[in-house]
Write an enzyme that holds these catalytic residues in place. Structure first.
Site, PDB file in Angstrom:
ATOM      1  N   ASN A   8      70.424  51.687  38.835  1.00 55.59           N
ATOM      2  CA  ASN A   8      70.378  52.730  39.865  1.00 55.59           C
ATOM      3  C   ASN A   8      69.053  52.560  40.599  1.00 55.59           C
ATOM      4  OD1 ASN A   8      70.236  55.019  41.416  1.00 55.59           O
ATOM      5  ND2 ASN A   8      70.111  56.463  39.701  1.00 55.59           N
ATOM      6  N   LYS A  10      68.012  54.110  43.066  1.00 55.80           N
ATOM      7  CA  LYS A  10      67.522  55.367  43.662  1.00 55.80           C
ATOM      8  C   LYS A  10      67.087  55.094  45.106  1.00 55.80           C
ATOM      9  CE  LYS A  10      66.539  57.018  39.067  1.00 55.80           C
ATOM     10  NZ  LYS A  10      65.816  57.939  38.194  1.00 55.80           N
ATOM     11  N   HIS A  95      74.150  62.800  39.396  1.00 55.62           N
ATOM     12  CA  HIS A  95      72.830  62.432  38.846  1.00 55.62           C
ATOM     13  C   HIS A  95      71.948  63.682  38.816  1.00 55.62           C
ATOM     14  CE1 HIS A  95      68.922  60.605  38.310  1.00 55.62           C
ATOM     15  NE2 HIS A  95      69.552  59.548  37.855  1.00 55.62           N
ATOM     16  N   GLU A  97      69.004  64.145  39.571  1.00 54.76           N
ATOM     17  CA  GLU A  97      68.178  64.338  40.775  1.00 54.76           C
ATOM     18  C   GLU A  97      68.976  65.019  41.879  1.00 54.76           C
ATOM     19  OE1 GLU A  97      66.873  60.268  40.965  1.00 54.76           O
ATOM     20  OE2 GLU A  97      65.717  60.590  39.123  1.00 54.76           O
ATOM     21  N   GLU A 166      72.119  61.141  30.460  1.00 57.27           N
ATOM     22  CA  GLU A 166      70.747  60.957  30.918  1.00 57.27           C
ATOM     23  C   GLU A 166      69.953  62.242  30.669  1.00 57.27           C
ATOM     24  OE1 GLU A 166      70.586  57.533  33.991  1.00 57.27           O
ATOM     25  OE2 GLU A 166      70.725  59.412  35.072  1.00 57.27           O
ATOM     26  N   GLY A 172      62.472  58.528  34.195  1.00 54.10           N
ATOM     27  CA  GLY A 172      61.263  58.182  34.928  1.00 54.10           C
ATOM     28  C   GLY A 172      59.981  58.630  34.251  1.00 54.10           C
ATOM     29  N   SER A 210      64.535  55.986  31.023  1.00 54.30           N
ATOM     30  CA  SER A 210      63.460  55.103  30.554  1.00 54.30           C
ATOM     31  C   SER A 210      63.967  53.989  29.641  1.00 54.30           C
ATOM     32  CB  SER A 210      62.344  55.907  29.875  1.00 54.30           C
ATOM     33  OG  SER A 210      61.763  56.822  30.806  1.00 54.30           O
TER      34      SER A 210
HETATM   35  P1  13P Z   1      64.607  55.490  34.671  1.00 53.54           P
HETATM   36  O1  13P Z   1      65.244  54.300  34.004  1.00 53.54           O
HETATM   37  O2  13P Z   1      63.655  55.100  35.763  1.00 53.54           O
HETATM   38  O3  13P Z   1      64.047  56.455  33.695  1.00 53.54           O
HETATM   39  O4  13P Z   1      65.802  56.257  35.439  1.00 53.54           O
HETATM   40  C1  13P Z   1      66.961  56.529  34.745  1.00 53.54           C
HETATM   41  C2  13P Z   1      67.967  57.029  35.704  1.00 53.54           C
HETATM   42  O5  13P Z   1      67.849  58.120  36.242  1.00 53.54           O
HETATM   43  C3  13P Z   1      69.108  56.161  36.027  1.00 53.54           C
HETATM   44  O6  13P Z   1      70.071  56.836  36.754  1.00 53.54           O
END
Ligand code: 13P
Length: 248
Positions: A8, A10, A95, A97, A166, A172, A210
């Site tokens: 992803n 982002k 997601h 976010e 997640e 992150g 992560s």
């Molecule tokens: P990270 O791997 O950067 O923690 O992000 C995970 C994520 O949100 C994947 O959709």
């Protein structure tokens, strides 16, 4: 089942940067069959670029969101038919976010998952608890509520979705769920899928948060962790390929 490792990106990337990243991944793979199925989920403006770069390769591609509507006066939205035009195989829905910064509710996420399936694109449905919810002992209740909304909407097509667990506190932050913590939640989700579909074993349940080249192998060794949804580490070809290799 073969594991699925999805990146992803982002809101990262550029035409030049994407090309370099994807070419480095393809060069790293060479002609070998990867140890896991692979996909990259890019910002919508770059889907045509991914299609051109990845067509005929071992890496599938997809989007990070889709509209819950079919078409029409929804300024700024992207429909599943548009994703299909660029041969997207996957789309991430719900997601954290988007739930957090764009107010997406369980009902909206379910509508998006349903719309994706109806349009022939596999939704990667994200669920996960916040740190406050975990500390309050609500982890199971939260992920089950989030998944239940999607199961209710997609009904007999439940075995065609991908689920991604997640934990919000792990995204992150560099704080990964331990393999045991993740497995515990994955087992809960698998049991919930078992009650909803005759083929729960067909559903990939990915872990995200992560995940990196160093911790992937121990997470992917868990019985109900069928792959990963990778944020930061999917922006580095060597790290992403190392995670894929860990799936063997
Ligand atoms: P990270 O791997 O950067 O923690 O992000 C995970 C994520 O949100 C994947 O959709």
């Amino acid at each position: 089942m073969r594991k699925l490792i999805a990146g992803n990106w982002k809101m990262n990337g550029s035409l030049a940067g994407n090309e370099a990243l994807v070419k480095a991944m393809l060069a790293g793979l060479g002609n070998a069959v990867p140890a896991a199925d692979m996909a990259l989920c890019a910002p919508a403006p770059y889907l045509a670029q991914l299609q051109a770069l990845l067509q005929g390769s071992a890496i599938a591609w997809g989007a990070q969101d889709v509209s819950g509507h079919e078409q029409g006066a929804y300024t700024g939205e992207v429909s599943v038919a548009m994703l299909k035009d660029f041969a997207c195989r996957y789309v991430i829905v719900g997601h954290s976010e988007r739930r957090q910064y764009h107010g997406e509710t369980d009902v909206l996420v379910a509508a998006k998952a349903q719309r994706a399936l109806a349009g022939g694109v596999t939704p990667i449905v994200c669920v996960g608890e916040t740190l406050a919810e975990r500390e309050a002992g609500q982890t199971e209740a939260v992920v089950k509520r989030q998944l239940a909304a999607v199961i209710h909407a997609v009904a007999h097509c439940t075995s065609e979705i991908v689920v991604a667990y997640e934990p919000v506190w792990a995204i992150g932050t560099g704080k990964t769920a331990s393999p045991e913590q993740a497995q515990q939640v994955h087992a809960v989700l698998r049991a919930q899928l078992s009650a909803a579909t005759q083929h729960p074993e067909r559903v990939h349940i990915l872990y995200g948060g992560s995940m990196n080249a160093a911790n992937a192998a121990s997470l992917l060794a868990q019985p109900d962790i069928d792959g990963g949804l990778i944020g930061g580490a999917s922006l580095k070809a060597a790290d992403f390929l190392q995670i894929v290799a860990s799936a063997s």
